[in-house]
Design a protein around this motif. Structure first.
Motif, PDB file in Angstrom:
ATOM      1  N   ALA A 216       8.827 -10.300  -2.836  1.00 53.97           N
ATOM      2  CA  ALA A 216       9.012 -10.220  -4.288  1.00 53.97           C
ATOM      3  C   ALA A 216       7.830  -9.524  -4.952  1.00 53.97           C
ATOM      4  CB  ALA A 216       9.193 -11.621  -4.855  1.00 53.97           C
ATOM      5  N   GLY A 217       6.618  -9.842  -4.524  1.00 49.76           N
ATOM      6  CA  GLY A 217       5.441  -9.186  -5.094  1.00 49.76           C
ATOM      7  C   GLY A 217       5.425  -7.698  -4.820  1.00 49.76           C
ATOM      8  N   ALA A 218       5.836  -7.300  -3.620  1.00 50.18           N
ATOM      9  CA  ALA A 218       5.882  -5.880  -3.284  1.00 50.18           C
ATOM     10  C   ALA A 218       6.910  -5.146  -4.134  1.00 50.18           C
ATOM     11  CB  ALA A 218       6.201  -5.703  -1.802  1.00 50.18           C
ATOM     12  N   VAL A 219       8.068  -5.779  -4.369  1.00 54.14           N
ATOM     13  CA  VAL A 219       9.089  -5.166  -5.217  1.00 54.14           C
ATOM     14  C   VAL A 219       8.571  -5.019  -6.641  1.00 54.14           C
ATOM     15  CG1 VAL A 219      11.372  -5.510  -6.240  1.00 54.14           C
ATOM     16  CG2 VAL A 219      11.019  -5.946  -3.797  1.00 54.14           C
ATOM     17  N   LEU A 220       7.910  -6.054  -7.172  1.00 57.04           N
ATOM     18  CA  LEU A 220       7.372  -5.991  -8.534  1.00 57.04           C
ATOM     19  C   LEU A 220       6.353  -4.875  -8.667  1.00 57.04           C
ATOM     20  CD1 LEU A 220       7.200  -7.233 -11.374  1.00 57.04           C
ATOM     21  CD2 LEU A 220       5.467  -8.812 -10.481  1.00 57.04           C
ATOM     22  N   LEU A 221       5.636  -4.588  -7.599  1.00 58.81           N
ATOM     23  CA  LEU A 221       4.618  -3.543  -7.634  1.00 58.81           C
ATOM     24  C   LEU A 221       5.229  -2.172  -7.940  1.00 58.81           C
ATOM     25  CD1 LEU A 221       1.527  -3.499  -7.167  1.00 58.81           C
ATOM     26  CD2 LEU A 221       1.986  -2.847  -4.805  1.00 58.81           C
ATOM     27  N   ALA A 222       6.497  -2.000  -7.609  1.00 60.60           N
ATOM     28  CA  ALA A 222       7.168  -0.722  -7.858  1.00 60.60           C
ATOM     29  C   ALA A 222       7.319  -0.430  -9.343  1.00 60.60           C
ATOM     30  CB  ALA A 222       8.533  -0.712  -7.177  1.00 60.60           C
ATOM     31  N   PHE A 223       7.205  -1.454 -10.205  1.00 58.49           N
ATOM     32  CA  PHE A 223       7.397  -1.269 -11.645  1.00 58.49           C
ATOM     33  C   PHE A 223       6.088  -1.078 -12.392  1.00 58.49           C
ATOM     34  CE2 PHE A 223      11.055  -3.599 -10.058  1.00 58.49           C
ATOM     35  CZ  PHE A 223      12.108  -2.909 -10.644  1.00 58.49           C
ATOM     36  N   THR A 224       5.019  -0.777 -11.650  1.00 57.73           N
ATOM     37  CA  THR A 224       3.726  -0.568 -12.295  1.00 57.73           C
ATOM     38  C   THR A 224       3.776   0.621 -13.253  1.00 57.73           C
ATOM     39  OG1 THR A 224       2.586  -1.477 -10.362  1.00 57.73           O
ATOM     40  CG2 THR A 224       1.275  -0.171 -11.901  1.00 57.73           C
ATOM     41  N   GLY A 225       4.441   1.694 -12.843  1.00 58.75           N
ATOM     42  CA  GLY A 225       4.485   2.891 -13.663  1.00 58.75           C
ATOM     43  C   GLY A 225       5.123   2.656 -15.011  1.00 58.75           C
ATOM     44  N   VAL A 239       1.207 -10.915  -4.277  1.00 61.24           N
ATOM     45  CA  VAL A 239       1.060 -10.505  -2.881  1.00 61.24           C
ATOM     46  C   VAL A 239      -0.119 -11.227  -2.237  1.00 61.24           C
ATOM     47  CG1 VAL A 239       0.498  -8.554  -1.371  1.00 61.24           C
ATOM     48  CG2 VAL A 239       2.177  -8.270  -3.199  1.00 61.24           C
ATOM     49  N   GLY A 240      -1.220 -11.381  -2.993  1.00 63.81           N
ATOM     50  CA  GLY A 240      -2.384 -12.067  -2.463  1.00 63.81           C
ATOM     51  C   GLY A 240      -2.114 -13.531  -2.160  1.00 63.81           C
ATOM     52  N   ILE A 241      -1.346 -14.210  -3.037  1.00 65.86           N
ATOM     53  CA  ILE A 241      -0.983 -15.605  -2.784  1.00 65.86           C
ATOM     54  C   ILE A 241      -0.154 -15.700  -1.506  1.00 65.86           C
ATOM     55  CG2 ILE A 241       0.319 -17.578  -3.667  1.00 65.86           C
ATOM     56  CD1 ILE A 241      -0.426 -16.631  -6.490  1.00 65.86           C
ATOM     57  N   ALA A 242       0.805 -14.761  -1.361  1.00 64.53           N
ATOM     58  CA  ALA A 242       1.621 -14.752  -0.152  1.00 64.53           C
ATOM     59  C   ALA A 242       0.790 -14.405   1.071  1.00 64.53           C
ATOM     60  CB  ALA A 242       2.764 -13.758  -0.319  1.00 64.53           C
ATOM     61  N   TYR A 243      -0.156 -13.490   0.902  1.00 67.54           N
ATOM     62  CA  TYR A 243      -0.997 -13.045   2.014  1.00 67.54           C
ATOM     63  C   TYR A 243      -1.822 -14.207   2.571  1.00 67.54           C
ATOM     64  CZ  TYR A 243      -4.286 -10.033   4.574  1.00 67.54           C
ATOM     65  OH  TYR A 243      -5.037  -9.434   5.542  1.00 67.54           O
ATOM     66  N   THR A 321       3.626   5.240  -5.051  1.00 68.45           N
ATOM     67  CA  THR A 321       4.088   3.941  -5.532  1.00 68.45           C
ATOM     68  C   THR A 321       5.095   3.320  -4.578  1.00 68.45           C
ATOM     69  OG1 THR A 321       3.752   4.637  -7.828  1.00 68.45           O
ATOM     70  CG2 THR A 321       5.182   2.744  -7.460  1.00 68.45           C
ATOM     71  N   ALA A 322       6.032   4.145  -4.076  1.00 70.64           N
ATOM     72  CA  ALA A 322       7.033   3.619  -3.146  1.00 70.64           C
ATOM     73  C   ALA A 322       6.396   3.175  -1.833  1.00 70.64           C
ATOM     74  CB  ALA A 322       8.109   4.676  -2.889  1.00 70.64           C
ATOM     75  N   GLY A 323       5.406   3.927  -1.357  1.00 70.27           N
ATOM     76  CA  GLY A 323       4.722   3.549  -0.129  1.00 70.27           C
ATOM     77  C   GLY A 323       3.945   2.251  -0.261  1.00 70.27           C
ATOM     78  N   MET A 324       3.478   1.968  -1.453  1.00 67.28           N
ATOM     79  CA  MET A 324       2.746   0.728  -1.700  1.00 67.28           C
ATOM     80  C   MET A 324       3.666  -0.459  -1.949  1.00 67.28           C
ATOM     81  SD  MET A 324      -0.588   0.058  -1.863  1.00 67.28           S
ATOM     82  CE  MET A 324      -0.802  -1.040  -3.273  1.00 67.28           C
ATOM     83  N   SER A 325       4.909  -0.208  -2.315  1.00 66.10           N
ATOM     84  CA  SER A 325       5.770  -1.297  -2.775  1.00 66.10           C
ATOM     85  C   SER A 325       7.090  -1.386  -2.016  1.00 66.10           C
ATOM     86  CB  SER A 325       6.041  -1.130  -4.275  1.00 66.10           C
ATOM     87  OG  SER A 325       6.631   0.144  -4.542  1.00 66.10           O
ATOM     88  N   VAL A 326       7.921  -0.366  -2.152  1.00 67.12           N
ATOM     89  CA  VAL A 326       9.264  -0.441  -1.581  1.00 67.12           C
ATOM     90  C   VAL A 326       9.232  -0.523  -0.060  1.00 67.12           C
ATOM     91  CG1 VAL A 326      11.486   0.739  -1.392  1.00 67.12           C
ATOM     92  CG2 VAL A 326      10.216   0.805  -3.549  1.00 67.12           C
ATOM     93  N   LEU A 327       8.437   0.323   0.571  1.00 60.83           N
ATOM     94  CA  LEU A 327       8.386   0.327   2.032  1.00 60.83           C
ATOM     95  C   LEU A 327       7.873  -0.996   2.594  1.00 60.83           C
ATOM     96  CD1 LEU A 327       8.819   1.785   4.657  1.00 60.83           C
ATOM     97  CD2 LEU A 327       6.617   2.938   4.358  1.00 60.83           C
TER      98      LEU A 327
END
Length: 360
Positions: A216-225, A239-243, A321-327
């Motif tokens: 969920a955190g990775a998906v949310l990261l995609a909406f940074t832009g 992501v850090g909490i999950a990590y 952004t996609a490499g940091m989030s979606v992938l």
């Protein structure tokens, strides 16, 4: 490992293929040295105690110190590297500083555990073929190792993209330091909570929660832009909490799997399994950078040196952004398939083939 790590960033006067060859060779040597340390380090909890709760506490402290170390290196290293404008000298200083931190941690771990009790000694298979055969005989280990390999790859891809995400999505190369703080800070704070959840609901349940939260955190990261930097930082905190859970829970599950395998087979194969685990983990983290680099190449990222930042096409910015989030989200979601197949059935203890080793 410490001198090899420092040499990776020594920046000899090489360019092009020779420079790439130098970095590849030093990274391979450093990763090998890391594996030589990591295999016994991961094996030891299963050898030191047969009490699952005690193993959980041992691993909890391990992850706590790990969080502090990552926070120090992850926040300090970019600060040193960027201090003098990304010069080769600043990267050399950063390499030496982190090498010292590595040395302190590794010799500290050895010093603190050299007189630790050993309930049993592990036996090692004589060849890689025998090790792979042993792994195939344990379906719980295969599913667990596969799950963690995918999650480690997801984390490796995300970590490889942090600097690019900070520079081109958040608009500041210096943003990598607060990003690391948001990612690693929760590791220390939330690790006890993940440990408590694992004790109350079971470690597999806690692993599901951590994996879903990471996704969920990775998906949310995609909406940074579209949402602005605040959304990006909030996503990185999730992501850090999950990590924090992903650093603790898979190792706890591994220790439980090793104990169950010993009870079912009468053999202590912890060293074999942790060797394969470490190899897969190291390979996944290394591939993370390569996968992110492939995303950059496919989306048309324009390379430049530290002193000359070039304007990037929109496709490259989207790729970052996609490499940091979606992938990473897709990789984490794929790991859930293997997690759903993970089962450890407690078995009746059988006589072990080796006598338990007595503590010094």
């Amino acid at each position: 490992l410490p001198p090899l790590f420092a040499l990776i960033f020594a920046a000899p006067p090489l360019r092009g293929a020779p420079a790439a060859g130098y970095v590849a060779a030093l990274f391979l040597l450093a990763a090998t040295a890391y594996a030589v340390f990591q295999v016994p380090y991961v094996t030891m909890p299963a050898e030191m105690t047969e009490d699952p709760r005690e193993r959980g506490r041992v691993l909890g402290w391990r992850v706590g110190f790990l969080g502090v170390a990552i926070l120090l290196s992850g926040a300090l290293a970019p600060a040193i590297a960027h201090a003098d404008g990304d010069t080769p000298g600043s990267y050399r200083l950063m390499g030496v500083a982190v090498a010292v931190l590595l040395a302190v941690g590794m010799f500290g771990a050895w010093s603190a555990t050299r007189r630790a009790p050993a309930v049993a000694r592990s036996e090692a298979e004589p060849s890689l073929r025998a090790q792979l055969a042993a792994a195939r005989s344990s379906r719980p280990f295969l599913h667990l190792a596969g799950m963690w390999t995918l999650q480690a790859l997801a984390i490796g891809v995300m970590l490889a993209g942090v600097q690019y995400f900070a520079t081109y999505t958040l608009g500041s190369a210096g943003a990598v330091t607060p990003l690391f703080a948001c990612l690693i800070g929760p590791l220390v704070l939330f690790m006890p909570l993940w440990n408590r959840l694992a004790r109350r609901k079971g470690v597999t349940y806690a692993q599901w929660c951590a994996s879903l939260l990471y996704t969920a955190g990775a998906v949310l990261l995609a909406f940074t832009g579209s949402g602005g930097p605040a959304v990006g930082y909030a996503a990185v905190v999730l992501v850090g909490i999950a990590y924090a859970g992903l650093q603790l829970l898979p190792l706890t599950m591994l220790a439980d799997t090793l104990a169950a395998d010993a009870a079912a087979t009468g053999r202590r194969r912890a060293a074999t399994f942790t060797g394969l685990w470490t190899a897969a983990e190291t390979l996944a983290f290394a591939l993370g950078a390569g996968v992110f680099a492939t995303v950059l190449a496919v989306t048309g990222f324009r390379s430049s040196d530290a002193a000359h930042q070039v304007e990037q096409p929109d496709a490259a910015l989207t790729g970052i952004t996609a490499g940091m989030s979606v992938l990473p989200a897709l990789l984490a979601a794929a790991s859930l398939v293997l997690l759903s197949r993970y089962r450890v059935t407690p078995a009746v203890n059988r006589p072990l083939q080796e006598e338990p080793a007595r503590a010094d």
